[in-house]
Scaffold this motif. Structure first.
Motif: not given
Length: 733
Positions: A395-404
């Motif tokens: 989930q944290k990796v997905i949230e960071t990718a959505i941020h970018h």
């Protein structure tokens, strides 16, 4: 009648004055001493080899010796009738051979004159004319690499593509899965006219000083090795993951370097400070002006005294590749973010912070930006390792990718990883060996500004400790900044612990579940974030991606095979060892009619349809309302909240707000790695989940959770007397 004498006779004695020294010449006869004519003819010829002329001259010598003997017998009136016939035939044969010899010599002179005149003309001709005629200054057959100038380069490109880094990343040796026959076949398919032996002679020999090794004149840095049993760990999903990455390479080559950012990211092994950073033997340069002194211990100075290097490898994409995955190379600039192992950790937020810094580095400008306004390229492809801070299903990796995705206005973001145990095939692993080589014999001081440790290794001054860590990290960055890999620079810097991660509350762009369902597709090893068609939600596309993939999201790899009776068909989901995956462009035009009957139960095909390790979990990860597939049950349960208030939601569907795991395997900051049961007596799954989303009532880390949540302890507790009491009882007989 006297018997006929042989045609050869001894030379007459000089003491007989009545015998003439030479036969008389009759009218109409040529001079019988043909050696004079042949010598004159040969004198005018060149010194080059003339086998036809030499054969005629040899015949003339034999005829000459026979005619001399016959002339002498005729002058002595000893010539018989049969010998007279032979004599006439010999003279006719001699005349015929002399004429033939003269014609050959004249032809030789004319050809030499023609060649000389042609050489004079060609010598004064232009270079373009010489190139068209393929004129060479050397004799003999030209070498293969001369006729086909891209031959050697093609060997290197084919051998490099798809190869793996060395097992321990200690040297720059890449392990390819190709054989000599595979290499030759691929070269022939690429249009080269070569043979197996010609390809073999362009590879490095096993021993260059051997007779066979001396035949390898011009070679490339590719060598054949024997079959070994130290191959990388295999995994049932490796073919599926490789097909996914191949599809991304084909997509990147088609869109081109003007639209795609291709990065490969991984964390290097932690670098210890206070001791030798690497024990690898490196070349030693001896100098008499100073003496190298090493510490007399090789253990860690104190707990956490290590540096964490996060390596980001930029990948240069060749122009005009048009779908060829080999144009996505392995070279490019490198960015290394160095963090303190005691004050920081490698997390998805830290990697997100590094990506934002990477976009501002001048060395990466050509790789990440385009146009006159220097805007970020619209497509991001990121290949990562399968660690918890990089795995695209967390989930944290997905949230960071959505941020970018939101902040940089990407058209699409793709994050892919290889199968477990196959990380050596990640492109960034090839940058590790040059970095490790620079650490040989290097000692990073842990007490540059003074010792911050007491005698027991405990920290006494926290601020001094941070300053010492900063100096050690800056020293390591300075060492790596001087390294050049494949003519591309390395940019390394030490990251301040106070600003090492993205601030979730201030900087992170979050998305609700409705936005998530429309823009994000997750799978076991692959994450896709793509713009929608609603211009109110997303801006207009900046790339040609949607012209290639009108369905927005990429389909999962589907293996195909050919049947004589029914033609092209998709294979069953079993027997994954025989799966052969086609290219991306065939997959985009694949009809669902080719799929087996077992896939008809899926309203929307999940990306992991042919992923071997998740076959038993596919149906459990699909939403029963919208048929979306998720990479884990945690994501599915979170997604189910958007259907809670829908009128058509079944009443029997229970929306779980907290997850109750079987056990807790590990803990870090605000997250826990927990073991979740997918079904009754079914396979288990490991997930990193935030502590707030877990039901840990009665949970003991590392031990199972009781289903009925009773207060009965899992481990029996007894007194010391009961523990030492004898288990035997006295029985009266």
């Amino acid at each position: 009648m006297t018997a006929p004498t042989p045609l050869t006779m001894e030379k007459p004695s000089q003491s007989r004055p009545a015998q003439p020294s030479a036969p008389k010449q009759r009218k109409g006869e040529a001079i019988h001493n043909s050696s004079i004519n042949s010598s004159n003819l040969s004198a005018s010829s060149t010194s080059s080899k003339t086998p036809a002329q030499d054969a005629i001259k040899a015949k003339l010598e034999v005829i000459h010796s026979d005619l001399v003997a016959l002339y002498k017998r005729r002058d002595a009136d000893m010539l018989t009738h049969d010998e007279e016939i032979v004599f006439q035939k010999k003279k006719e044969e001699r005349t015929e051979l002399q004429n033939k010899l003269r014609d050959l010599q004249n032809r030789q002179k004319n050809q030499k004159k023609l060649r000389d005149n042609r050489a004079v003309v060609l010598k004064s001709a232009s270079s373009e004319f010489k190139d068209k005629l393929k004129l060479r200054n050397q004799f003999g057959k030209p070498r293969v690499e001369t006729v086909q100038p891209y031959f050697l380069e093609a060997i290197v490109n084919i051998a490099m593509h798809g190869s793996a880094a060395q097992e321990k990343r200690r040297n720059e040796i890449y392990r390819s899965i190709l054989t000599l026959d595979d290499l030759t076949a691929q070269l022939i398919r690429d249009g080269f006219d070569v043979t197996r032996s010609s390809v073999y002679l362009r590879l490095k020999p096993k021993r260059s000083n051997s007779t066979e090794g001396k035949r390898h004149v011009k070679t490339v840095p590719v060598q054949l090795i024997r079959a070994q049993n130290d191959l990388h760990k295999s995994h049932p999903d490796q073919g599926f993951c490789k097909a996914t990455i191949n599809n991304l390479e084909q997509l990147a080559s088609l869109l081109g370097p003007s639209e795609v950012i291709f990065l490969s990211q991984d964390d290097k092994a932690r670098v210890a400070i206070g001791i030798v950073a690497a024990n690898k033997q490196a070349p030693i340069l001896m100098h008499l002006k100073y003496q190298v002194q090493l510490p007399d211990h090789d253990w860690v100075v104190a707990s956490g005294h290590k540096l964490i290097p996060s390596v980001y490898a930029g990948i240069v994409i060749g122009a005009n590749g048009l779908g060829k995955p080999e144009v996505v190379g392995y070279s490019g600039p490198t960015y290394i973010a160095i963090r303190s192992g005691k004050h920081c950790s490698s997390t998805a937020s830290a990697n997100g912070k590094d990506f934002e810094k990477l976009l501002c580095i001048p060395e990466f400008e050509a790789l990440t930006k385009c146009g006159t306004d220097k805007s970020v390229k619209p497509i991001l492809i990121l290949t990562v390792d399968g660690g918890p801070d990089e795995n695209p299903r967390y989930q944290k990796v997905i949230e960071t990718a959505i941020h970018h995705f939101k902040k940089q206005n990407f058209d699409a973001v793709f994050v892919a990883t290889n199968a477990p145990g196959r990380s050596s095939f990640n492109r960034v692993e090839r940058r590790m060996a040059p970095l490790s080589r620079e650490l040989a014999g290097l000692i990073l001081q842990h007490d540059h500004y003074g010792s911050h440790l007491d005698n027991s290794g405990k920290t006494t001054d926290a601020e001094l400790e941070k300053k010492n860590f900063e100096h050690a990290g800056s020293t390591l960055a300075e060492v790596w900044n001087s390294v050049i890999v494949d003519d591309h620079p390395i940019v390394a810097e030490y990251i301040d612990p106070l600003s090492s991660e993205l601030n979730d509350e201030l900087h992170l762009n979050v998305a609700d579940q409705n936005w998530f369902s429309e823009h994000v597709r997750t799978s076991q090893y692959f994450l896709q974030i793509v713009k929608c068609n609603n211009l109110i939600c997303c801006t207009a596309p900046r790339s040609s991606y949607f012209s290639i993939v009108p369905s927005r999201f990429l389909f999962g790899p589907v293996p195909l095979f050919q049947i004589l009776e029914s033609g092209l068909r998709a294979t069953e989901r079993s027997h994954f060892e025989k799966h052969s995956f086609p290219s991306l462009f065939l997959l985009l035009n694949l009809s669902r009619e080719l799929l087996p009957r077992s896939t008809r139960s899926f309203k929307s095909l999940p990306y992991d349809l042919y992923n071997p390790s998740v076959q038993s979990q596919l149906m459990e990860r699909i939403c029963k309302h919208c048929s979306l597939y998720f990479a884990s049950k945690v994501m599915l349960n979170t997604h189910m909240r958007i259907h809670k208030n829908e009128k058509n939601a079944p009443a029997q569907v229970e929306i779980q707000t907290r997850i109750r795991p079987i056990r807790v395997a590990a803990r870090r900051q605000r997250e826990m790695m927990v073991i979740i049961a997918n079904s009754e007596n079914g396979p288990e799954d490991a997930e990193w989940i935030e502590e707030d989303e877990l039901d840990l009532s009665g949970q003991i880390p590392g031990y199972p959770v009781e289903a009925n949540n009773t207060s009965v302890p899992l481990m029996p507790i007894c007194s010391i007397d009961d523990h030492y009491a004898s288990p035997w009882e006295n029985v009266s007989v």
